[in-house]
Design a protein around this motif. Structure first.
Motif, PDB file in Angstrom:
ATOM      1  N   TYR A   1     -25.963  17.479 -16.676  1.00  0.00           N
ATOM      2  CA  TYR A   1     -26.984  18.562 -17.295  1.00  0.00           C
ATOM      3  C   TYR A   1     -28.311  17.520 -17.379  1.00  0.00           C
ATOM      4  CZ  TYR A   1     -23.690  21.854 -18.885  1.00  0.00           C
ATOM      5  OH  TYR A   1     -22.641  22.763 -18.950  1.00  0.00           O
TER       6      TYR A   1
ATOM      7  N   ARG B   1     -31.970  22.629 -17.561  1.00  0.00           N
ATOM      8  CA  ARG B   1     -32.359  23.143 -19.114  1.00  0.00           C
ATOM      9  C   ARG B   1     -33.759  22.612 -19.316  1.00  0.00           C
ATOM     10  NH1 ARG B   1     -28.446  20.779 -23.255  1.00  0.00           N
ATOM     11  NH2 ARG B   1     -28.092  18.745 -22.521  1.00  0.00           N
TER      12      ARG B   1
ATOM     13  N   SER C   1     -29.325  26.728 -12.923  1.00  0.00           N
ATOM     14  CA  SER C   1     -30.360  26.699 -14.112  1.00  0.00           C
ATOM     15  C   SER C   1     -29.800  27.840 -14.964  1.00  0.00           C
ATOM     16  CB  SER C   1     -31.787  26.852 -13.641  1.00  0.00           C
ATOM     17  OG  SER C   1     -31.863  28.135 -12.986  1.00  0.00           O
TER      18      SER C   1
ATOM     19  N   HIS D   1     -29.837  28.655 -18.240  1.00  0.00           N
ATOM     20  CA  HIS D   1     -29.831  28.466 -19.556  1.00  0.00           C
ATOM     21  C   HIS D   1     -31.284  29.254 -19.829  1.00  0.00           C
ATOM     22  CE1 HIS D   1     -30.630  25.863 -23.350  1.00  0.00           C
ATOM     23  NE2 HIS D   1     -29.487  25.867 -23.191  1.00  0.00           N
TER      24      HIS D   1
ATOM     25  N   ASN E   1     -35.142  28.129 -19.208  1.00  0.00           N
ATOM     26  CA  ASN E   1     -35.716  27.734 -18.179  1.00  0.00           C
ATOM     27  C   ASN E   1     -36.795  28.919 -17.741  1.00  0.00           C
ATOM     28  OD1 ASN E   1     -34.270  25.456 -17.688  1.00  0.00           O
ATOM     29  ND2 ASN E   1     -32.588  26.527 -16.949  1.00  0.00           N
TER      30      ASN E   1
END
Length: 291
Positions: free
Chosen positions: A169, A202, A248, A250, A253
Motif C-alpha cells: 500500500y 490510497r 486504487s 480506495h 482517491n
C-alpha cells in the motif's frame, strides 16, 4: 465468532471471512493512523479460541467461504507457532479456501525471518497486506512508520523468497507538499526493487484524533491538493518499472486507476492527464476521516 476492538480489512478482502487472530497493533505509533489509538492493547488470541471461531463459521457458512482474512493490525507479529496452528486449522476446516491473508508491516516481517515465513506459507498463508506508505526515509521518519526504506525493501524481498504474495500500500500525499516529489520518486524506486504482486494506492486523509491531523491544523503539514496529488501519482507511475498489478481501490482517491504494469502504463498515464484537465473543485472536498 467473537471480535474485539475495531475490525478493519483491506477493500480487496470485502468478500473474505474475517476471523480475528490478534487484537490491536503492536506498533501503534504511525502518526496518520487512528485505528487503535484508544485501544485495545495488542494481544494474541489463544489458538484454541480462534479455531472455535473457524468451526462456528464453517457451521454457519459451509463451503461458501473462499478467502479468509485474519485481523487486526500486524497479525504477522504473533508467534509463528500460534499462527501455524491457526492457518493449518483453517486449511483443514475450509479445504475450499484459495487465499488466507493478514496485515503485516515490514518490521514484523523482518523479525519473522525467511524460515518462519516459509513455515507459515506451508501452513496456508498466501498473502500479506503491507503498509509500505512510502519509500522515502524522510517521509517514513516523519510518520513514525517504524521501518526504513532499506528495511521495507528487505522485507519485500523476504516475502518473495518465502513464496508469500505481497500487496503493498502506497499513501499518496503523505509527504505533504514539501516532500511530494521525493516521496513519488523514492517510492517508485523502492517498489522497483521489491516488485510486489500488487501496488495499491490510497490518498492521505487526516484522521480524527491523530498526531498528523494536529500538524495539519497547526500548518506544519501542508496538504497537497487534488492536482498536486494527481501529479505526484503521475510521477510515481512514470518511474514505476516493476511488473505488478496496480489498483486504487480506495474511497480516498481522486481517480480510479487499475491495470497491469508495464502493459497498461500509457493508458493509466492518460487517465491521470485527463483528470488533471478537470477543475479542482470537481473532485471530492477535503474532509477529516472518522474511521
Amino acid at each position: 465468532m467473537r471480535y474485539e476492538g475495531p475490525i478493519y480489512r483491506p477493500p480487496s478482502e470485502a468478500g473474505s471471512l474475517l476471523i480475528q487472530a490478534t487484537a490491536g497493533c503492536p506498533h501503534n505509533r504511525c502518526t496518520f493512523c487512528m485505528v487503535y489509538k484508544k485501544g485495545p492493547k495488542y494481544r494474541v488470541r489463544p489458538a484454541a479460541e480462534v479455531i472455535e471461531d473457524l468451526e462456528a463459521a464453517r457451521a454457519q457458512y459451509g463451503s461458501r467461504i473462499q478467502t479468509i482474512f485474519f485481523p487486526a493490525g500486524n497479525t504477522i507479529a504473533a508467534p509463528t507457532d500460534t499462527l501455524e496452528v491457526i492457518f493449518r486449522a483453517a486449511s483443514r476446516i475450509f479445504p475450499e479456501v484459495r487465499r488466507m491473508t493478514v496485515y503485516g508491516s515490514s518490521r514484523y516481517i523482518l523479525e519473522k525471518g525467511e524460515k518462519n515465513l516459509r513455515r507459515l506459507a506451508a501452513a496456508g498463508l498466501s498473502r500479506i497486506h503491507v503498509g509500505l506508505e512510502s519509500g522515502s526515509d524522510a517521509v517514513l521518519a516523519d510518520i513514525r512508520k517504524g521501518a526504513t526504506r532499506e528495511e521495507q525493501i528487505r522485507a519485500g524481498r523476504l516475502l518473495k523468497k518465502a513464496g508469500i504474495e505481497n500487496s503493498s500500500y502506497v499513501m499518496l500525499g503523505i509527504g505533504a507538499r514539501a516532500l511530494s516529489r521525493q516521496h513519488a520518486l523514492e517510492t517508485a524506486s523502492a517498489l522497483n526493487e521489491i516488485a510486489p504482486q500488487y501496488v495499491r494506492l490510497r490518498t492521505f486523509v487526516p484522521k480524527e484524533g491523530t498526531p498528523l491531523l494536529r500538524k495539519v491544523e497547526k500548518g506544519d503539514f501542508v496538504m497537497a491538493g487534488p492536482h498536486e496529488v494527481l501529479s505526484e501519482t503521475r510521477l510515481l507511475l512514470e518511474n514505476l518499472e516493476a511488473a505488478t498489478s496496480l489498483r486504487s481501490d480506495h474511497y480516498t482517491n481522486y481517480v480510479n486507476l487499475s491495470g497491469e504494469l508495464p502493459r497498461d502504463k500509457t493508458r493509466l498515464l492518460g487517465m491521470i492527464d485527463d483528470a488533471l484537465k478537470r477543475p479542482e473543485g470537481s473532485f471530492r472536498p477535503f474532509f477529516v476521516g472518522t474511521e
